[in-house]
Design a protein around this motif. Structure first.
Motif, PDB file in Angstrom:
ATOM      1  N   ASN A  26       3.706   0.755  -0.359  1.00 35.58           N
ATOM      2  CA  ASN A  26       3.489   1.260   1.166  1.00 35.58           C
ATOM      3  C   ASN A  26       4.552   1.293   2.134  1.00 35.58           C
ATOM      4  O   ASN A  26       4.676   2.112   2.694  1.00 35.58           O
ATOM      5  N   LYS A  27       5.221   0.235   2.022  1.00 35.77           N
ATOM      6  CA  LYS A  27       6.582   0.130   2.975  1.00 35.77           C
ATOM      7  C   LYS A  27       7.567   1.235   2.513  1.00 35.77           C
ATOM      8  O   LYS A  27       8.168   1.971   3.332  1.00 35.77           O
ATOM      9  N   LYS A  28       7.664   1.299   1.239  1.00 35.16           N
ATOM     10  CA  LYS A  28       8.698   2.368   0.850  1.00 35.16           C
ATOM     11  C   LYS A  28       8.447   3.907   1.063  1.00 35.16           C
ATOM     12  O   LYS A  28       9.211   4.556   1.527  1.00 35.16           O
ATOM     13  N   THR A  29       7.023   4.303   0.850  1.00 30.90           N
ATOM     14  CA  THR A  29       6.659   5.684   0.843  1.00 30.90           C
ATOM     15  C   THR A  29       5.983   5.887   2.380  1.00 30.90           C
ATOM     16  O   THR A  29       6.283   7.145   2.877  1.00 30.90           O
ATOM     17  N   ARG A  30       5.587   4.833   3.135  1.00 32.91           N
ATOM     18  CA  ARG A  30       5.218   5.073   4.523  1.00 32.91           C
ATOM     19  C   ARG A  30       3.941   6.127   4.574  1.00 32.91           C
ATOM     20  O   ARG A  30       3.648   6.974   5.469  1.00 32.91           O
ATOM     21  N   ILE A  31       3.056   6.475   3.463  1.00 31.79           N
ATOM     22  CA  ILE A  31       2.225   7.161   3.166  1.00 31.79           C
ATOM     23  C   ILE A  31       0.832   6.464   3.432  1.00 31.79           C
ATOM     24  O   ILE A  31       0.622   5.569   2.582  1.00 31.79           O
TER      25      ILE A  31
END
Length: 231
Positions: A26-31
């Motif tokens: 979640n943190k890496k993609t911010r999607i």
């Protein structure tokens, strides 16, 4: 090996690791659709299927986590305390908005479920969809719902709120910051609140405040309706 993967500690371990992986993605993609909880659920299900672990064995470890969910709801008192001055100032509007919002969420579920002919058990499972997970699970259990269905409904509600909240507020031409936060927190709990925080500090604070209030109202109203046999 079979004894290890079917032990409660193994179930506890894969639950924690799955959630940590979900947070990382979640943190890496911010999607917003890549919600940590949804990812964790998918990973746990995949692990259970791949290793042929019976649900009953996994549940023994999952019960350790569930044990702490109810006491964890005490943390909802924090945003209430931090925003006590705002609550005192606009308490009529805030409480009125939360009560109407929570009641609407309950009765809309009840009406639509009745229209589609769902069983009382499923209705009871869907009623807590707009409150935070620990409260939702406990309420679902108390009113004879299915906690696993409740969790799925809560996640879907939160993700939908996080994705569409800002757009819907613009369509409805709601500009007051307090109103925005109360609306988001009441309808889509903690997941929606993450979006409210992105919108603004006041919106985030009011949304956090609404989570606790909406949970309290929902528990009271749903319990009363259950006592009278609505579901």
């Amino acid at each position: 090996m079979k004894e290890i993967i079917r032990s409660p500690l193994f179930a506890l371990l894969i639950s924690i690791l799955a959630y940590e992986i979900g947070i990382l993605i979640n943190k890496k993609t911010r999607i917003v659709f890549f919600n940590p909880l949804m990812i964790a659920i998918a990973l746990v299900i995949g692990t259970l299927l791949a290793l042929h672990i019976p649900l009953e064995d996994y549940q023994k470890g999952g019960d350790f986590i569930a044990l702490f969910l109810t006491p964890a709801t005490v943390i909802l008192a924090v945003p209430l305390y931090k925003n006590i001055n705002s609550l005192k100032k606009d308490y009529i509007a805030i409480l009125g908005g939360v009560i109407v919002g929570a009641a609407t969420a309950i009765f809309s579920v009840w009406a639509m479920a009745k229209a589609f002919g769902l069983s009382k058990e499923l209705i009871a499972s869907l009623v807590p969809k707009s409150i935070t997970t620990p409260l939702g699970i406990e309420l679902s259990t108390q009113i004879k719902g299915i906690p696993s269905v409740t969790v799925a409904a809560i996640i879907i509600t939160g993700v939908v709120g996080a994705v569409f909240a800002e757009w819907l507020l613009k369509v409805c031409k709601i500009t007051d910051k307090t109103a925005k936060g109360i609306a988001i927190g009441t309808s889509s709990h903690a997941l929606g609140t993450t979006k409210a925080v992105d919108i603004g500090e006041t919106e985030g604070a009011m949304s956090g405040l609404a989570i606790g209030l909406a949970g309290l109202v929902t528990v009271i109203v749903a319990t009363i309706l259950f006592k009278f046999g609505f579901f």
